[in-house]
Scaffold this motif. Structure first.
Motif, PDB file in Angstrom:
ATOM      1  N   ILE A 136       5.650  -2.501  -9.976  1.00  0.00           N
ATOM      2  CA  ILE A 136       4.731  -1.398 -10.664  1.00  0.00           C
ATOM      3  C   ILE A 136       4.851  -1.207 -11.980  1.00  0.00           C
ATOM      4  O   ILE A 136       4.101  -1.323 -12.886  1.00  0.00           O
ATOM      5  N   ALA A 137       6.274  -1.136 -12.420  1.00  0.00           N
ATOM      6  CA  ALA A 137       6.564  -0.490 -13.923  1.00  0.00           C
ATOM      7  C   ALA A 137       6.389  -1.818 -14.825  1.00  0.00           C
ATOM      8  O   ALA A 137       5.774  -1.603 -15.996  1.00  0.00           O
ATOM      9  N   ARG A 138       6.641  -2.963 -14.297  1.00  0.00           N
ATOM     10  CA  ARG A 138       6.263  -4.118 -15.203  1.00  0.00           C
ATOM     11  C   ARG A 138       4.630  -4.291 -15.559  1.00  0.00           C
ATOM     12  O   ARG A 138       4.272  -4.785 -16.569  1.00  0.00           O
ATOM     13  N   MET A 139       3.950  -4.027 -14.332  1.00  0.00           N
ATOM     14  CA  MET A 139       2.604  -4.601 -14.446  1.00  0.00           C
ATOM     15  C   MET A 139       2.151  -3.198 -15.235  1.00  0.00           C
ATOM     16  O   MET A 139       1.250  -3.468 -16.228  1.00  0.00           O
TER      17      MET A 139
ATOM     18  N   VAL B  29      10.518   2.763 -15.184  1.00  0.00           N
ATOM     19  CA  VAL B  29      10.560   2.860 -13.589  1.00  0.00           C
ATOM     20  C   VAL B  29      10.628   4.142 -13.373  1.00  0.00           C
ATOM     21  O   VAL B  29       9.858   4.700 -12.477  1.00  0.00           O
ATOM     22  N   GLY B  30      11.259   5.074 -14.117  1.00  0.00           N
ATOM     23  CA  GLY B  30      11.275   6.585 -14.107  1.00  0.00           C
ATOM     24  C   GLY B  30       9.828   7.136 -13.970  1.00  0.00           C
ATOM     25  O   GLY B  30       9.706   8.030 -13.324  1.00  0.00           O
ATOM     26  N   THR B  31       9.135   6.686 -14.919  1.00  0.00           N
ATOM     27  CA  THR B  31       7.900   7.172 -15.152  1.00  0.00           C
ATOM     28  C   THR B  31       7.008   6.793 -13.828  1.00  0.00           C
ATOM     29  O   THR B  31       6.284   7.826 -13.476  1.00  0.00           O
ATOM     30  N   ILE B  32       7.163   5.797 -13.342  1.00  0.00           N
ATOM     31  CA  ILE B  32       6.618   5.415 -12.174  1.00  0.00           C
ATOM     32  C   ILE B  32       6.700   6.298 -11.123  1.00  0.00           C
ATOM     33  O   ILE B  32       5.994   6.732 -10.330  1.00  0.00           O
TER      34      ILE B  32
ATOM     35  N   ARG C 265       5.141   9.485 -11.536  1.00  0.00           N
ATOM     36  CA  ARG C 265       3.633   9.362 -11.266  1.00  0.00           C
ATOM     37  C   ARG C 265       3.406   9.235  -9.691  1.00  0.00           C
ATOM     38  O   ARG C 265       2.539  10.028  -9.033  1.00  0.00           O
ATOM     39  N   LEU C 266       4.392   8.444  -8.948  1.00  0.00           N
ATOM     40  CA  LEU C 266       4.124   8.522  -7.552  1.00  0.00           C
ATOM     41  C   LEU C 266       4.480   9.965  -6.665  1.00  0.00           C
ATOM     42  O   LEU C 266       3.765  10.393  -6.104  1.00  0.00           O
ATOM     43  N   HIS C 267       5.500  10.604  -7.281  1.00  0.00           N
ATOM     44  CA  HIS C 267       5.755  11.998  -6.886  1.00  0.00           C
ATOM     45  C   HIS C 267       4.560  12.780  -7.009  1.00  0.00           C
ATOM     46  O   HIS C 267       4.350  13.470  -6.040  1.00  0.00           O
ATOM     47  N   LYS C 268       4.140  12.942  -8.259  1.00  0.00           N
ATOM     48  CA  LYS C 268       2.792  13.807  -8.544  1.00  0.00           C
ATOM     49  C   LYS C 268       1.678  13.407  -7.768  1.00  0.00           C
ATOM     50  O   LYS C 268       0.990  14.300  -7.072  1.00  0.00           O
ATOM     51  N   ALA C 269       1.536  12.010  -7.628  1.00  0.00           N
ATOM     52  CA  ALA C 269       0.237  11.672  -6.817  1.00  0.00           C
ATOM     53  C   ALA C 269       0.481  12.254  -5.277  1.00  0.00           C
ATOM     54  O   ALA C 269      -0.630  12.785  -4.951  1.00  0.00           O
ATOM     55  N   ARG C 270       1.522  12.153  -4.720  1.00  0.00           N
ATOM     56  CA  ARG C 270       1.796  12.547  -3.289  1.00  0.00           C
ATOM     57  C   ARG C 270       1.604  14.120  -3.223  1.00  0.00           C
ATOM     58  O   ARG C 270       1.069  14.537  -2.287  1.00  0.00           O
TER      59      ARG C 270
END
Length: 175
Positions: A141-144, A149-152, A155-160
């Protein structure tokens, strides 16, 4: 490290590291995976091999760190979704085909969740969709997304958090 340095480490410490990996995991397949991940991590490192700094300890440290990270991941996965046994005495009963209320409730909850995901801003919607809809790992995901990776992870934590709050507000309880 360079491939030649890693090859020397495999020759010199490989059997010992494999035994350590097997001791940690207790299973042959997981030990082999951990062993490979350890030496792959060596290839990713940007340091040069210094025989004075105990390369054996470095390998043990890498294997232990990778194992701990995998255990934490597995613990989080279990906390989110408990595995169920599909065979044997403890197998869950399939839903009765004549239970339209439960079927309708499940469909409504799924539709509400999908609608909530659609309302997320794109920077949160994309990672959550890739991670849970397509089983992409953080690095992919980070590459895409061309983001660290930390940002991803953030973002996943915030979305959840946002999805949980919205679903609870709609009366679906905790997810």
């Amino acid at each position: 490290m360079h491939a030649e340095e890693v090859a020397r480490l495999v020759d010199r410490f490989g059997p010992e590291i494999y035994r350590y990996c097997h001791r940690l995991t207790g299973r042959t397949q997981q030990a082999e995976d951990l062993y490979q991940q350890t030496f792959l991590k060596c290839l990713e490192l940007t340091l040069t091999l210094d025989e004075q700094n105990n390369p054996r300890a470095l390998l043990f440290s890498l294997a232990g760190g990778i194992f701990k990270n995998e255990q934490r991941k597995a613990g989080r996965r279990l906390a989110i979704a408990r595995p169920i046994e599909l065979d044997g005495d403890n197998a869950p009963e399939p839903p009765a085909p004549d239970d339209p209320a439960q079927t309708a409730q499940n469909r409504a909850q799924s539709a509400a969740l999908l609608a909530a995901v659609d309302r997320l801003p794109p920077k949160l919607r994309i990672p959550i969709t890739l991670a849970y809809g397509f089983d992409w790992n953080l690095e992919e995901i980070a590459r895409m997304e061309k983001a660290p990776v930390g940002t991803i992870k953030s973002r996943l934590h915030k979305a959840r958090q946002l999805l949980k709050k919205e679903m609870e507000a709609q009366g679906y309880g905790t997810l």
